[in-house]
Design an enzyme around this catalytic site. Structure first.
Site, PDB file in Angstrom:
ATOM      1  CE1 TYR A  49       2.653  23.746  45.508  1.00 18.02           C
ATOM      2  CE2 TYR A  49       2.161  24.768  47.551  1.00 18.02           C
ATOM      3  CZ  TYR A  49       2.953  25.001  46.464  1.00 18.02           C
ATOM      4  OH  TYR A  49       3.604  26.153  45.815  1.00 18.02           O
ATOM      5  CB  SER A  56       5.548  27.344  49.240  1.00 19.53           C
ATOM      6  OG  SER A  56       4.230  27.836  49.677  1.00 19.53           O
TER       7      SER A  56
HETATM    8  N1  LIG Z   1       2.055  31.029  42.846  1.00 16.43           N
HETATM    9  C1  LIG Z   1       2.352  30.972  43.765  1.00 16.43           C
HETATM   10  O1  LIG Z   1       1.313  31.362  44.868  1.00 16.43           O
HETATM   11  C2  LIG Z   1       3.424  30.208  44.671  1.00 16.43           C
HETATM   12  C3  LIG Z   1       3.713  30.162  45.825  1.00 16.43           C
HETATM   13  C4  LIG Z   1       4.777  29.394  46.538  1.00 16.43           C
HETATM   14  C5  LIG Z   1       5.590  28.868  45.557  1.00 16.43           C
HETATM   15  N2  LIG Z   1       5.248  28.765  44.361  1.00 16.43           N
HETATM   16  C6  LIG Z   1       6.152  27.964  43.563  1.00 16.43           C
HETATM   17  O2  LIG Z   1       6.592  28.524  42.390  1.00 16.43           O
HETATM   18  C7  LIG Z   1       6.894  27.652  41.348  1.00 16.43           C
HETATM   19  C8  LIG Z   1       6.270  28.070  39.966  1.00 16.43           C
HETATM   20  O3  LIG Z   1       4.756  28.018  40.135  1.00 16.43           O
HETATM   21  P1  LIG Z   1       3.941  29.176  39.445  1.00 16.43           P
HETATM   22  O4  LIG Z   1       3.060  29.782  40.633  1.00 16.43           O
HETATM   23  O5  LIG Z   1       4.681  30.195  38.395  1.00 16.43           O
HETATM   24  O6  LIG Z   1       2.785  28.161  38.625  1.00 16.43           O
HETATM   25  P2  LIG Z   1       2.633  28.268  37.159  1.00 16.43           P
HETATM   26  O7  LIG Z   1       2.454  29.433  36.260  1.00 16.43           O
HETATM   27  O8  LIG Z   1       1.655  26.928  36.882  1.00 16.43           O
HETATM   28  O9  LIG Z   1       4.082  27.355  36.540  1.00 16.43           O
HETATM   29  C9  LIG Z   1       4.287  26.076  36.463  1.00 16.43           C
HETATM   30  C10 LIG Z   1       5.609  25.979  35.787  1.00 16.43           C
HETATM   31  O10 LIG Z   1       6.133  24.461  36.243  1.00 16.43           O
HETATM   32  C11 LIG Z   1       6.240  23.803  35.094  1.00 16.43           C
HETATM   33  N3  LIG Z   1       6.064  22.596  35.182  1.00 16.43           N
HETATM   34  C12 LIG Z   1       5.096  21.944  35.953  1.00 16.43           C
HETATM   35  N4  LIG Z   1       5.099  20.449  35.867  1.00 16.43           N
HETATM   36  C13 LIG Z   1       6.268  20.310  34.980  1.00 16.43           C
HETATM   37  C14 LIG Z   1       7.065  19.047  34.587  1.00 16.43           C
HETATM   38  N5  LIG Z   1       6.749  17.951  35.108  1.00 16.43           N
HETATM   39  N6  LIG Z   1       8.262  19.302  33.923  1.00 16.43           N
HETATM   40  C15 LIG Z   1       8.570  20.591  33.589  1.00 16.43           C
HETATM   41  N7  LIG Z   1       7.813  21.651  33.997  1.00 16.43           N
HETATM   42  C16 LIG Z   1       6.841  21.493  34.567  1.00 16.43           C
HETATM   43  C17 LIG Z   1       5.112  24.439  34.017  1.00 16.43           C
HETATM   44  O11 LIG Z   1       5.451  24.242  32.727  1.00 16.43           O
HETATM   45  P3  LIG Z   1       4.856  23.244  31.675  1.00 16.43           P
HETATM   46  O12 LIG Z   1       3.286  23.020  31.996  1.00 16.43           O
HETATM   47  O13 LIG Z   1       5.002  23.936  30.282  1.00 16.43           O
HETATM   48  O14 LIG Z   1       5.774  22.143  31.963  1.00 16.43           O
HETATM   49  C18 LIG Z   1       5.142  25.889  34.355  1.00 16.43           C
HETATM   50  O15 LIG Z   1       6.089  26.535  33.821  1.00 16.43           O
HETATM   51  C19 LIG Z   1       6.194  26.207  41.768  1.00 16.43           C
HETATM   52  O16 LIG Z   1       7.268  25.513  42.404  1.00 16.43           O
HETATM   53  C20 LIG Z   1       5.165  26.591  42.917  1.00 16.43           C
HETATM   54  O17 LIG Z   1       5.059  25.680  43.857  1.00 16.43           O
HETATM   55  C21 LIG Z   1       4.281  29.389  43.554  1.00 16.43           C
END
Ligand SMILES: NC(=O)c1ccc[n+]([C@@H]2O[C@H](COP(=O)([O-])OP(=O)(O)OC[C@H]3O[C@@H](n4cnc5c(N)ncnc54)[C@H](OP(=O)(O)O)[C@@H]3O)[C@@H](O)[C@H]2O)c1
Length: 254
Positions: free
Chosen positions: A152, A139
């Site tokens: 985080y 991130s």
């Molecule tokens: N959006 C941003 O601004 C941003 C910025 C920097 C980095 N990121 C990173 O990008 C990644 C994806 O995040 P996102 O923004 O797309 O958020 P999101 O829509 O909340 O997606 C998170 C995903 O992680 C899965 N997940 C969470 N806990 C889990 C577990 N214990 N086992 C298996 N799957 C799990 C969820 O699936 P289930 O609930 O179905 O398990 C979901 O598919 C993360 O690592 C986040 O830190 C996001």
């Protein structure tokens, strides 16, 4: 990495960046396996996206990782790309330990131990493939902290240095380590983030990522334009101003 012809497993792709990336990689001619905990989402994704395979996995549970790895490799022995995408983000108030300790532990289990255990489960197999990639997900907050989310930020800094270290150690193998460094993107990661004016639209983010993967096949980090403000603050010498601006603009910042 090559953008086409791969077999890609994305644990953490039932929503948000993971699902959008799964669809984009499928459209580029890759076999993609979507992973996550929510069974009803997995069923819907399989029904609505012919060609996407799915597997249930909880990346905080070592037994679930082992079972999913066995299932994925039995069905897809040519798997050559792992994207440990699953992550959670929580606002924490460190003035009051009872309010943050459970959250901090869950963040470490999901964002740090999860990728470590996933990579451990797949790294031997990946070394048998002639051209393999582990695409880690850090991130912009690994490089400049958001005051509201200490655990985080720390978890994503750990992923950055894990990626840097594994790249050195696996340099004598066929496995490349590429780090995706997202800026704030409109997903359900935090409440309200899907509507946030500070976050990048999901489609624009994933199409820029796809283009970078395509045009920079040897890149070790995938940085869209919007993340460079955070990613290079220290090197530019404006780290303190960047941290101040980031936190002044943050709706969670207290
Ligand atoms: N959006 C941003 O601004 C941003 C910025 C920097 C980095 N990121 C990173 O990008 C990644 C994806 O995040 P996102 O923004 O797309 O958020 P999101 O829509 O909340 O997606 C998170 C995903 O992680 C899965 N997940 C969470 N806990 C889990 C577990 N214990 N086992 C298996 N799957 C799990 C969820 O699936 P289930 O609930 O179905 O398990 C979901 O598919 C993360 O690592 C986040 O830190 C996001």
């Amino acid at each position: 990495m090559n953008i086409t012809g791969n077999t890609v497993f994305i644990p953490g792709s039932t929503s948000g960046i993971g699902l959008a990336l799964a669809r984009a990689l499928r459209a580029k001619g890759n076999t993609v396996i979507v992973g996550g905990r929510r069974a009803e989402r997995l069923a819907r994704i399989a029904a609505e996206n012919p060609g996407l395979d799915t597997v249930q996995i909880d990346t905080t549970d070592p037994a679930s990782i082992q079972a999913a790895a066995k299932e994925v490799l039995a069905k897809h022995p040519d798997l050559n790309v792992l994207v440990p995408m699953a992550g959670i983000m929580r606002v924490e108030d460190w003035h009051r330990p009872e309010s943050f300790l459970d959250s901090a532990e869950a963040i470490v289990a999901t964002n740090v131990l999860g990728p470590i255990r996933l990579i451990a489960a797949f790294v031997e197999h990946l070394q048998t493939r002639p051209d393999a990639t582990i695409l880690t997900v850090s991130s912009g907050l690994a490089f400049a902290p958001l005051k509201a989310t200490p655990s985080y930020n720390a978890s994503k800094a750990a992923i950055h240095l894990l990626s840097e270290s594994l790249r050195l150690q696996l340099a004598d193998t066929s496995v490349r380590i590429v780090e995706l460094v997202p800026p704030s993107v409109r997903t359900a990661l935090l409440p309200g983030q899907e509507e946030s004016e500070f976050a990048m639209p999901l489609d624009a983010f994933v199409s820029e990522v796809t283009e970078l993967l395509e045009t920079q096949p040897d890149a070790t980090e995938i940085q869209v334009e919007n993340v460079k403000f955070l990613r290079h603050a220290e090197a530019r010498g404006d780290y303190h101003q960047v941290v101040e601006m980031l936190n002044a603009a943050d709706p969670h910042g207290k």
